[in-house]
Design an enzyme around this catalytic site. Structure first.
Site, mmCIF file in Angstrom:
data_model
loop_
_atom_site.group_PDB
_atom_site.id
_atom_site.type_symbol
_atom_site.label_atom_id
_atom_site.label_comp_id
_atom_site.label_asym_id
_atom_site.label_seq_id
_atom_site.Cartn_x
_atom_site.Cartn_y
_atom_site.Cartn_z
ATOM 1 N N PRO A 1 0.906 -1.232 -0.419
ATOM 2 C CA PRO A 1 0.181 -0.111 -0.557
ATOM 3 C C PRO A 1 0.711 1.452 0.124
ATOM 4 O O PRO A 1 1.485 1.083 0.437
ATOM 5 C CB PRO A 1 -0.572 0.115 1.632
ATOM 6 N N GLU A 2 0.961 2.291 -1.039
ATOM 7 C CA GLU A 2 1.158 3.077 -0.727
ATOM 8 C C GLU A 2 0.462 4.526 -0.665
ATOM 9 O O GLU A 2 -0.689 4.032 -0.369
ATOM 10 C CB GLU A 2 1.949 3.595 -2.341
#
Ligand SMILES: [Zn+2]
Length: 293
Positions: free
Chosen positions: A2-3
């Site tokens: 997840p960014e």
């Protein structure tokens, strides 16, 4: 992994069901994730009200009426979902299929808003911690963290200050969490492509001899902000599109312009370049060798 846009999308998805709500019951099913849970974790949350839900880099920050802040990091494979008796909703996107979901549900928050917020993390690189609000900025999680790329202070001048005098490639500076908080490989590639700057360019060339921003530094700072904002907007729309009872992601395709497109034509109008992949610091960089200089 997840960014930042996925974490911000998760924050926006959780805000309506967590802000103002109290923790009625907390199920903690393990002693640790990447690090041990803090002592009496469930007891210190139970009965507390969430007064605000924020984000710093890739950390979700839930302010509690006790004066503590609940810190949540999704790590490599973490995700959050909101369950009600009527169905399941995933908040935030990760590129990994949820897999055997129940076995990896490590924490369940039963909220007074009537929902259950479930933290799932197959690889357990995520973390949760409780830190007094007054000590948050100097906590081990945030003290070395760089500038917030969506914050008001991030612009061409700020980027030039981070780059000045550095011979490292500009992509390395973009991905250095002590320089810029939460910018990962995908969005670093996308921002450099938009700004038509080679990821291999020495970072110092984005500043003048006196440390002032070059036109390229201004262009890149604007591109960083734009790719993140576009991704958040896409995450928001995918969130609405994917309220499904099984909690699985649908067919949403991430619209990357250059990331993961090696061998394909560059999407800049009029450019005849072919996207190339190179490895930098152990991560694959995608760029167009023709228009990114
Ligand atoms: Zn090109």
């Amino acid at each position: 992994m997840p960014e930042l846009p996925e974490v911000e999308t998760a924050r926006r998805g959780l805000e309506p069901v967590m802000e103002g709500a109290t923790f009625v019951r907390v199920e903690q099913r393990r002693r640790d994730l990447r690090m041990p849970f803090p002592p009496r974790f469930a007891a210190r949350l139970t009965g507390r009200r969430v007064t605000g839900l924020g984000r710093r880099g890739k950390f979700l920050l839930a302010d509690l009426d006790s004066g503590a802040v609940l810190i949540v990091h999704l790590g490599m494979s973490g995700s959050l979902r909101v369950e009600t008796d009527r169905g399941v909703r995933r908040v935030g996107l990760s590129y990994r299929a949820p897999g055997k979901r129940i076995a990896h549900d490590h924490v369940v928050f039963h909220m007074s808003s009537g929902v259950r917020v479930v933290f799932n993390d197959p690889r357990r690189f995520g973390l949760m911690d409780l830190v007094p609000r007054a000590e948050l900025e100097r906590s081990r999680h945030l003290r070395a963290m760089g500038i917030e790329p969506l914050g008001n202070a991030f612009d061409g001048a700020a980027l030039a200050r981070l780059c000045a005098g550095r011979s490292a490639p500009v992509k390395a500076v973009l991905m250095d969490q002590r320089s810029i908080a939460g910018l990962g490989n995908i969005y670093a590639c996308e921002a450099l492509w938009r700004a038509r700057i080679s990821p291999l360019r020495p970072a110092g060339r984005l500043a003048t001899n006196t440390g002032r921003p070059t036109a390229a530094a201004r262009r890149l700072a604007a591109a960083v902000r734009a790719v993140l904002e576009d991704a958040i907007a896409a995450g928001g729309s995918s969130l609405r599109d994917h309220i499904r009872t099984d909690g699985e992601l649908g067919d949403f395709q991430h619209a990357f312009a250059v990331y993961d497109r090696a061998g394909e034509p560059c999407r800049h109008r009029g450019c005849r370049g072919i996207v190339r992949a190179v490895v930098q610091s152990g991560r694959t960089t995608f760029y167009c060798p023709v228009c990114q200089r």
